[in-house]
Every structure is written in structure tokens, then in C-alpha cells.
Design a protein around this motif. Structure first.
Motif, PDB file in Angstrom:
ATOM      1  N   THR A 120      21.097 -29.748 -54.959  1.00 26.09           N
ATOM      2  CA  THR A 120      20.750 -30.372 -56.229  1.00 26.09           C
ATOM      3  C   THR A 120      21.965 -30.921 -56.975  1.00 26.09           C
ATOM      4  OG1 THR A 120      20.849 -28.225 -57.325  1.00 26.09           O
ATOM      5  CG2 THR A 120      18.676 -28.967 -56.549  1.00 26.09           C
ATOM      6  N   ASN A 121      23.161 -30.513 -56.574  1.00 25.25           N
ATOM      7  CA  ASN A 121      24.386 -30.935 -57.234  1.00 25.25           C
ATOM      8  C   ASN A 121      25.251 -31.759 -56.296  1.00 25.25           C
ATOM      9  OD1 ASN A 121      23.903 -29.450 -59.680  1.00 25.25           O
ATOM     10  ND2 ASN A 121      24.436 -27.599 -58.552  1.00 25.25           N
ATOM     11  N   VAL A 122      25.800 -32.853 -56.815  1.00 31.73           N
ATOM     12  CA  VAL A 122      26.751 -33.642 -56.033  1.00 31.73           C
ATOM     13  C   VAL A 122      28.072 -32.872 -56.036  1.00 31.73           C
ATOM     14  CG1 VAL A 122      28.007 -35.822 -55.859  1.00 31.73           C
ATOM     15  CG2 VAL A 122      25.655 -35.821 -56.719  1.00 31.73           C
ATOM     16  N   PRO A 123      28.562 -32.478 -54.857  1.00 31.63           N
ATOM     17  CA  PRO A 123      29.821 -31.731 -54.817  1.00 31.63           C
ATOM     18  C   PRO A 123      30.970 -32.570 -55.368  1.00 31.63           C
ATOM     19  CG  PRO A 123      28.833 -31.904 -52.617  1.00 31.63           C
ATOM     20  CD  PRO A 123      28.028 -32.763 -53.532  1.00 31.63           C
ATOM     21  N   ASP A 124      31.944 -31.898 -55.961  1.00 31.54           N
ATOM     22  CA  ASP A 124      33.076 -32.597 -56.562  1.00 31.54           C
ATOM     23  C   ASP A 124      34.180 -32.778 -55.525  1.00 31.54           C
ATOM     24  OD1 ASP A 124      35.112 -33.635 -58.090  1.00 31.54           O
ATOM     25  OD2 ASP A 124      34.807 -32.226 -59.762  1.00 31.54           O
ATOM     26  N   PRO A 125      34.408 -34.018 -55.069  1.00 33.78           N
ATOM     27  CA  PRO A 125      35.421 -34.247 -54.043  1.00 33.78           C
ATOM     28  C   PRO A 125      36.851 -34.037 -54.540  1.00 33.78           C
ATOM     29  CG  PRO A 125      34.556 -36.340 -54.788  1.00 33.78           C
ATOM     30  CD  PRO A 125      33.742 -35.265 -55.461  1.00 33.78           C
ATOM     31  N   TYR A 126      37.026 -33.922 -55.855  1.00 31.40           N
ATOM     32  CA  TYR A 126      38.345 -33.605 -56.398  1.00 31.40           C
ATOM     33  C   TYR A 126      38.812 -32.261 -55.834  1.00 31.40           C
ATOM     34  CZ  TYR A 126      42.077 -32.900 -59.833  1.00 31.40           C
ATOM     35  OH  TYR A 126      43.293 -32.696 -60.443  1.00 31.40           O
ATOM     36  N   PHE A 127      37.833 -31.343 -55.650  1.00 27.74           N
ATOM     37  CA  PHE A 127      38.139 -30.007 -55.150  1.00 27.74           C
ATOM     38  C   PHE A 127      37.895 -29.875 -53.654  1.00 27.74           C
ATOM     39  CE2 PHE A 127      36.864 -29.508 -59.620  1.00 27.74           C
ATOM     40  CZ  PHE A 127      38.054 -29.026 -60.137  1.00 27.74           C
ATOM     41  N   THR A 128      36.932 -30.646 -53.121  1.00 22.90           N
ATOM     42  CA  THR A 128      36.527 -30.475 -51.718  1.00 22.90           C
ATOM     43  C   THR A 128      37.121 -31.516 -50.784  1.00 22.90           C
ATOM     44  OG1 THR A 128      34.561 -31.853 -51.984  1.00 22.90           O
ATOM     45  CG2 THR A 128      34.317 -29.481 -52.461  1.00 22.90           C
ATOM     46  N   GLY A 129      37.469 -32.687 -51.316  1.00 20.89           N
ATOM     47  CA  GLY A 129      38.010 -33.762 -50.492  1.00 20.89           C
ATOM     48  C   GLY A 129      36.965 -34.520 -49.681  1.00 20.89           C
ATOM     49  N   ASN A 130      35.692 -34.223 -49.872  1.00 26.15           N
ATOM     50  CA  ASN A 130      34.612 -34.826 -49.070  1.00 26.15           C
ATOM     51  C   ASN A 130      34.096 -36.133 -49.679  1.00 26.15           C
ATOM     52  OD1 ASN A 130      33.442 -33.514 -51.255  1.00 26.15           O
ATOM     53  ND2 ASN A 130      31.641 -32.862 -50.122  1.00 26.15           N
ATOM     54  N   PHE A 131      34.971 -37.094 -49.838  1.00 24.64           N
ATOM     55  CA  PHE A 131      34.608 -38.371 -50.460  1.00 24.64           C
ATOM     56  C   PHE A 131      33.560 -39.134 -49.650  1.00 24.64           C
ATOM     57  CE2 PHE A 131      38.548 -37.306 -52.539  1.00 24.64           C
ATOM     58  CZ  PHE A 131      38.324 -37.703 -53.849  1.00 24.64           C
ATOM     59  N   ASP A 132      33.607 -39.040 -48.321  1.00 16.96           N
ATOM     60  CA  ASP A 132      32.612 -39.732 -47.490  1.00 16.96           C
ATOM     61  C   ASP A 132      31.207 -39.195 -47.753  1.00 16.96           C
ATOM     62  OD1 ASP A 132      34.383 -41.465 -46.087  1.00 16.96           O
ATOM     63  OD2 ASP A 132      34.980 -39.799 -44.803  1.00 16.96           O
ATOM     64  N   GLU A 133      31.054 -37.885 -47.743  1.00 20.60           N
ATOM     65  CA  GLU A 133      29.750 -37.254 -47.975  1.00 20.60           C
ATOM     66  C   GLU A 133      29.234 -37.590 -49.374  1.00 20.60           C
ATOM     67  OE1 GLU A 133      27.769 -32.780 -48.264  1.00 20.60           O
ATOM     68  OE2 GLU A 133      29.935 -32.995 -48.014  1.00 20.60           O
ATOM     69  N   VAL A 134      30.117 -37.513 -50.358  1.00 26.62           N
ATOM     70  CA  VAL A 134      29.729 -37.803 -51.734  1.00 26.62           C
ATOM     71  C   VAL A 134      29.317 -39.274 -51.869  1.00 26.62           C
ATOM     72  CG1 VAL A 134      30.603 -37.966 -54.113  1.00 26.62           C
ATOM     73  CG2 VAL A 134      31.025 -35.905 -52.746  1.00 26.62           C
ATOM     74  N   TYR A 135      30.038 -40.172 -51.226  1.00 31.01           N
ATOM     75  CA  TYR A 135      29.671 -41.589 -51.271  1.00 31.01           C
ATOM     76  C   TYR A 135      28.258 -41.792 -50.720  1.00 31.01           C
ATOM     77  CZ  TYR A 135      29.456 -46.569 -50.623  1.00 31.01           C
ATOM     78  OH  TYR A 135      29.041 -47.872 -50.686  1.00 31.01           O
ATOM     79  N   GLU A 136      27.957 -41.168 -49.601  1.00 35.69           N
ATOM     80  CA  GLU A 136      26.621 -41.323 -49.004  1.00 35.69           C
ATOM     81  C   GLU A 136      25.531 -40.833 -49.955  1.00 35.69           C
ATOM     82  OE1 GLU A 136      26.523 -39.605 -45.068  1.00 35.69           O
ATOM     83  OE2 GLU A 136      28.326 -40.707 -44.484  1.00 35.69           O
TER      84      GLU A 136
END
Length: 154
Positions: A120-136
Motif C-alpha cells: 500500500t506504500n510506495v517505498p522510499d528509494p532515498y533509503f532503499t535505492g530501488n528507483f527502478d521499482e518505484v518508477y514502475e
């Protein structure tokens, strides 16, 4: 004019990514004269800064323009000025509801527009580094949000 505000914590990763992606989709549909897009953060740490390098890199990869985006903090007036306020996660949602001072404001979570998502929450890539997953997640959610808005315009 329909006004949309995307909100995350610092306004350098998720919400500016959503602002740029959504604006790109709005412009491709020729709706830039009907829909205005902005983003903000609940915190004040990054005010005036451009999007995070990871956000800029993924937007460059998909050829999504982010020219002129600078972090800003959400303010009380935003609660009245926007028709759609989209929070990236539960904490942002709670912070926005506190800021709205019990006014009857409809605030959505980004992934409400991605019913197939198991989270239900978009993970924060600032902490996780998962910019690709968040972009999708953001790209798909923005597409559904735009479809919802177009249906409501008719």
C-alpha cells in the motif's frame, strides 16, 4: 483546471518523480490546459534542491522531463488549492491529515490507483535505492490516476 499534488517525505525522490511522470502523461494526452501538476514534501530538509540523482537518472532513462523541479514543503494552503492530493505512504497521509486540520479533504495514497499492488506504500528509494521499482509503481499508478480523472471530466 484540475490541480494535482503529489506528496512524499522530502520532495526529492518519489513525489517529484510522480509529478514529472504524471505531467508527461498529461502532456501526451493534450490535457495540459485542463490538469495542473505539482509536488511537495512533508519535511523541510531539501527545500530548493533538485530531484535526487537516482530520480533524475531514471527519468532521463525514460525521457521524462523534470526541468525546473525544486523541492518545497507542503503548506496549509495546499489543502484548499488542490483537487487531488496524493500521498506516497501512510506516514505522508497521516502528516497531511494533521496539516488539513480536520477539513474534509480527500487525500489518496498513490497505490490506491494500482489495485494489483500487494503493498500500500510506495517505498522510499532515498533509503532503499530501488528507483527502478518505484518508477514502475509510479508510472502505472499515474496511468490509472489519469484514466480516473478523464472519466470524471466527462
Amino acid at each position: 483546471m484540475i490541480r494535482v499534488l503529489f506528496v512524499c517525505l522530502g520532495n526529492i525522490c518519489r513525489s517529484p518523480m510522480a509529478e514529472a511522470v504524471f505531467r508527461h502523461k498529461v502532456n501526451k494526452r493534450g490535457l495540459q490546459n485542463k490538469i495542473e501538476v505539482d509536488s511537495a514534501g512533508t519535511g523541510d530538509w531539501h527545500i530548493g534542491n533538485p530531484p535526487h540523482e537516482g530520480t533524475r537518472n531514471i527519468l532521463d532513462e525514460y525521457e521524462v522531463d523534470y526541468t525546473g523541479l525544486k523541492a518545497r514543503q507542503v503548506v496549509v494552503e495546499d489543502m484548499n488549492d488542490f483537487d487531488y492530493i496524493i500521498a506516497m505512504d501512510e506516514k505522508n497521509l497521516k502528516d497531511l491529515k494533521m496539516l488539513s486540520k480536520d477539513k474534509e479533504i480527500q487525500i489518496y495514497r498513490m497505490l490506491e490507483f494500482l489495485p494489483s499492488s500487494e503493498i500500500t506504500n510506495v517505498p522510499d528509494p532515498y533509503f532503499t535505492g530501488n528507483f527502478d521499482e518505484v518508477y514502475e509503481m509510479i508510472d502505472s499508478s499515474c496511468e490509472q490516476l489519469l484514466e480516473t480523472m478523464i472519466k470524471n471530466m466527462k
